[in-house]
Design a protein around this motif. Structure first.
Motif, PDB file in Angstrom:
ATOM      1  N   SER A  65       0.837  -1.204   0.000  1.00 56.64           N
ATOM      2  CA  SER A  65       0.000   0.000   0.000  1.00 56.64           C
ATOM      3  C   SER A  65       0.865   1.245   0.000  1.00 56.64           C
ATOM      4  N   CYS A 188      -6.200   9.231   8.355  1.00 61.25           N
ATOM      5  CA  CYS A 188      -6.620   8.502   7.151  1.00 61.25           C
ATOM      6  C   CYS A 188      -7.488   7.301   7.548  1.00 61.25           C
ATOM      7  N   SER A 189      -8.292   6.837   6.599  1.00 61.76           N
ATOM      8  CA  SER A 189      -9.052   5.599   6.830  1.00 61.76           C
ATOM      9  C   SER A 189      -8.113   4.395   6.801  1.00 61.76           C
ATOM     10  N   ASP A 211      -6.113   8.194   1.052  1.00 60.56           N
ATOM     11  CA  ASP A 211      -7.094   7.126   0.903  1.00 60.56           C
ATOM     12  C   ASP A 211      -7.584   6.967  -0.530  1.00 60.56           C
ATOM     13  N   SER A 212      -7.689   8.074  -1.263  1.00 60.54           N
ATOM     14  CA  SER A 212      -8.197   7.966  -2.632  1.00 60.54           C
ATOM     15  C   SER A 212      -7.249   7.175  -3.522  1.00 60.54           C
ATOM     16  N   ARG A 215      -8.005   3.309  -2.959  1.00 56.20           N
ATOM     17  CA  ARG A 215      -9.348   2.771  -3.224  1.00 56.20           C
ATOM     18  C   ARG A 215      -9.328   1.833  -4.416  1.00 56.20           C
TER      19      ARG A 215
END
Length: 215
Positions: A65, A188-189, A211-212, A215
């Motif tokens: 990530s 952040c998520s 986060d975008s 996704r």
């Protein structure tokens, strides 16, 4: 002619310390040889966590990530600084090293096998940085080793000295108020996870929409 008694001898303790030193030197050389045989980008990276240094390695999903985030936001010719998150160095270097500079700032000198991309860093001396590194990084990604206001405050000082644009910081959820106050970062998520589950809830903070990207 000197007596044999005049020849200096090492104590058992000194001799043992000397043996340890040479063994460590040999170990480092073996690591260097392995890395150089594969363009210094092999393994993730041979070193075990040192809990005395509060080292906890990310799991593979978290590593990938962060690689995706860095690859997305750092332009060709850009510069990335990784503070106290050494296991991200090899994967990120492998992904973008051909087009951007990746620097590792880390207290654990085992990682000096990555020199000249390795910079020794002690959060207790947050201003002790190479002058050429100041205000020179497009992205700074940091993971302060200790969940304390003191450690976060000093690491934040370093981040401000290095960063000229984007910042990502990983720390315990309990540090959220301090992170927002010191660096004006938003929660952040996305939640980083570790190979060995930590008792403390862990969070990610940034000054852009991280986060975008995930996704």
């Amino acid at each position: 002619m000197a007596d044999d008694d005049d020849v200096p001898t090492l104590s058992a303790e000194t001799f043992a310390a000397l043996q340890d030193f040479y063994a460590e030197q040999q170990r480092r050389q073996e690591i260097l040889t392995k890395l150089e045989a594969d363009d210094k980008l092999k393994e993730n990276i041979i070193f075990d966590e040192n809990w005395q240094l509060s080292q906890f390695w990310y799991d593979e999903a978290t590593v990938q990530s962060f690689v995706k985030v860095v690859d997305s936001v750092v332009a060709d010719g850009g510069r990335v600084a990784l503070i106290s998150c050494p296991t991200l160095f090899v994967p990120i270097k492998r992904q973008i090293g051909y087009r951007a500079t990746v620097s590792l700032l880390e207290y654990d000198r085992r990682f000096d096998v990555h020199a000249p991309d390795y910079i020794f860093y002690d959060y207790n001396t947050p201003d002790k940085l190479p002058i050429e590194s100041l205000n020179s990084y497009d992205l700074v990604l940091a993971d302060p080793p200790f969940l304390s206001e003191e450690c976060l405050t000093k690491t934040s000082r370093t981040i401000k000295l290095l960063a000229r644009d984007k910042i990502v910081l990983c720390s315990g959820a309990v540090m959220q108020d301090h992170v927002e106050k010191l660096l004006n970062l938003q929660l952040c998520s996305f939640q980083p996870r570790h190979r060995n589950n930590l008792a403390n809830e862990f969070s990610c903070y940034s000054n852009f929409d991280l986060d975008s990207i995930l996704r």
